[in-house]
Design a protein around this motif. Sequence first.
Motif, PDB file in Angstrom:
ATOM      1  N   HIS A 141      -1.783  -5.131 -12.320  1.00  0.00           N
ATOM      2  CA  HIS A 141      -0.692  -5.141 -12.687  1.00  0.00           C
ATOM      3  C   HIS A 141       0.208  -4.322 -11.528  1.00  0.00           C
ATOM      4  CE1 HIS A 141      -2.388  -6.715 -16.581  1.00  0.00           C
ATOM      5  NE2 HIS A 141      -0.656  -6.739 -16.800  1.00  0.00           N
ATOM      6  N   ASP A 142      -0.211  -3.404 -11.200  1.00  0.00           N
ATOM      7  CA  ASP A 142      -0.007  -2.482 -10.330  1.00  0.00           C
ATOM      8  C   ASP A 142      -0.169  -2.756  -8.728  1.00  0.00           C
ATOM      9  OD1 ASP A 142       1.915  -1.023  -8.776  1.00  0.00           O
ATOM     10  OD2 ASP A 142       1.732   1.120  -9.436  1.00  0.00           O
ATOM     11  N   THR A 143       0.402  -3.391  -7.490  1.00  0.00           N
ATOM     12  CA  THR A 143      -0.314  -3.585  -6.297  1.00  0.00           C
ATOM     13  C   THR A 143      -0.841  -1.918  -6.103  1.00  0.00           C
ATOM     14  OG1 THR A 143       1.682  -3.414  -4.963  1.00  0.00           O
ATOM     15  CG2 THR A 143       0.875  -5.755  -5.827  1.00  0.00           C
ATOM     16  N   ALA A 144       0.383  -0.685  -6.494  1.00  0.00           N
ATOM     17  CA  ALA A 144      -0.798   1.055  -5.549  1.00  0.00           C
ATOM     18  C   ALA A 144      -2.251   1.167  -6.365  1.00  0.00           C
ATOM     19  CB  ALA A 144       0.238   1.564  -6.211  1.00  0.00           C
ATOM     20  N   SER A 145      -2.139  -0.290  -7.660  1.00  0.00           N
ATOM     21  CA  SER A 145      -3.371   0.338  -8.176  1.00  0.00           C
ATOM     22  C   SER A 145      -4.608   0.276  -6.724  1.00  0.00           C
ATOM     23  CB  SER A 145      -3.659  -0.164  -9.447  1.00  0.00           C
ATOM     24  OG  SER A 145      -2.364   0.208 -10.734  1.00  0.00           O
ATOM     25  N   VAL A 146      -4.842  -0.914  -6.172  1.00  0.00           N
ATOM     26  CA  VAL A 146      -5.971  -0.797  -5.666  1.00  0.00           C
ATOM     27  C   VAL A 146      -6.555   0.054  -5.028  1.00  0.00           C
ATOM     28  CG1 VAL A 146      -4.772  -2.059  -3.766  1.00  0.00           C
ATOM     29  CG2 VAL A 146      -6.837  -2.301  -4.124  1.00  0.00           C
TER      30      VAL A 146
END
Length: 453
Positions: free
Chosen positions: A16-21
């Motif tokens: 849901h959040d690109t930063a989580s990758v």
Amino acid sequence: MPISTTDSLGNALTLHDTASVDRVNDFVEGFIASEARAVRVLEAADDPSPTVQACCAALHMFAETGDAPAQARPYMERALAGAAHATEREQRWVAAVAAWVDGDILRAAALHEEQARLHPRDLASVKLGQYHRFNRGDSPGMLRMALLARDAAAEVPYLHGMLAFAWEQCHLLAEAEAAAQHAIRLRRKEPWAHHALAHVMLTQGRLVEGLQFLESVNDTWTGLNSFMVTHNWWHQALFLLELDRHSEVLALYDSQVWGVAKDYSQDQINAVSLLARLELAGVDVGGRWADIGRHLATRQPDHVLPFLDLQYLYGLARAGYWTAAAALRDSLAAHAERADAARDGTVWQQVCLPAAEGLFAHAQGDWGAAVRHLGVALPRMVEVGGSHAQRDLFEQIFLHALQCNGQWTAAQNLLQPQCNAQPQSRRLARQAGVVYAALGLPSVSASVASSLT
């Protein structure tokens, strides 16, 4: 709106959040490399993505405490709630972690093995599956999972480290050494491969070589989780102990083995095991048991893994916490009685319980009871988990009990094969000298003693 991306090994992710990758990669890479950065996935805990939530749950489960499932369950509820929108691979990862949280280790391990067949580059899943198999003494299962990933992840050094340890636990030492050396060629800082190679060299009696090898790579043991760093130093201490370099073992105990994370299960059992081995080798450890005892005494009876409980019990007893040790023994007996036989009840009932009675008796100096109970448990000790090198502690305690109980013939039959396998071991040579002298074989005793001069 969920987005599709991949982790650093090419596995599809739904986030849901690109930063989580980046945080997922910290977990994946950190977990397979034994690095502390795996915990950074908790920084992404607000992302409801199933993979993120399951990774957070897994981190809580690695605490190996009785309340770990309760800490992990909120993350699992969020993971399961969103799993329908994730990929099939992610759904299986979520299901495997959920099974772990629910205590169904057989299902968890089976799901990880299925994942290895279908998605062999999901190395975090392979590693977690090996963890579960290891804790049940299933070394062939460990090897099976790693072999499923070998072709698809051949360039990843950590996969070869996983293979190396699995080969070693299956007693296939040449294959283990080859895999470990290959991993180290790919990446010198591969602590799990260092660990596997240390096992091989200890098993083969290559004590001087093993010590020199670990000394040559221990500068890389930085940024690791507390288990990996303390456990590799523990292995270095074992080589020193076999060579009778006791002051160096004590120095490593004080500076590297005990004190990184004193509340953590694996750090505690490393400390218990090393102090016990020192004492069995005739070394005065001073007041070091007291600090371990204080930390063990704060534990509630967890009964997470039988291998852990046995060492908690012995550590409490050796530290003089007799009330706490007896309470743990009684709680363990109650847990064994109600344990589900279809899962792991027979291990608790038929292996862990007699082993616990034997360890408690040994700490009390009741040598006959120690021999009787440990003699029942030892042939099946692989079922409680732990490695060959770790379970050797229980054989050392059994051998000591035999000697103290005057059962010298039985002691000789147990000890001499160990001496044959470890011709460089000064510790074993000294013990053999005592045994042969007691058996009225002073010429054999002298021969053993002179073999190391």
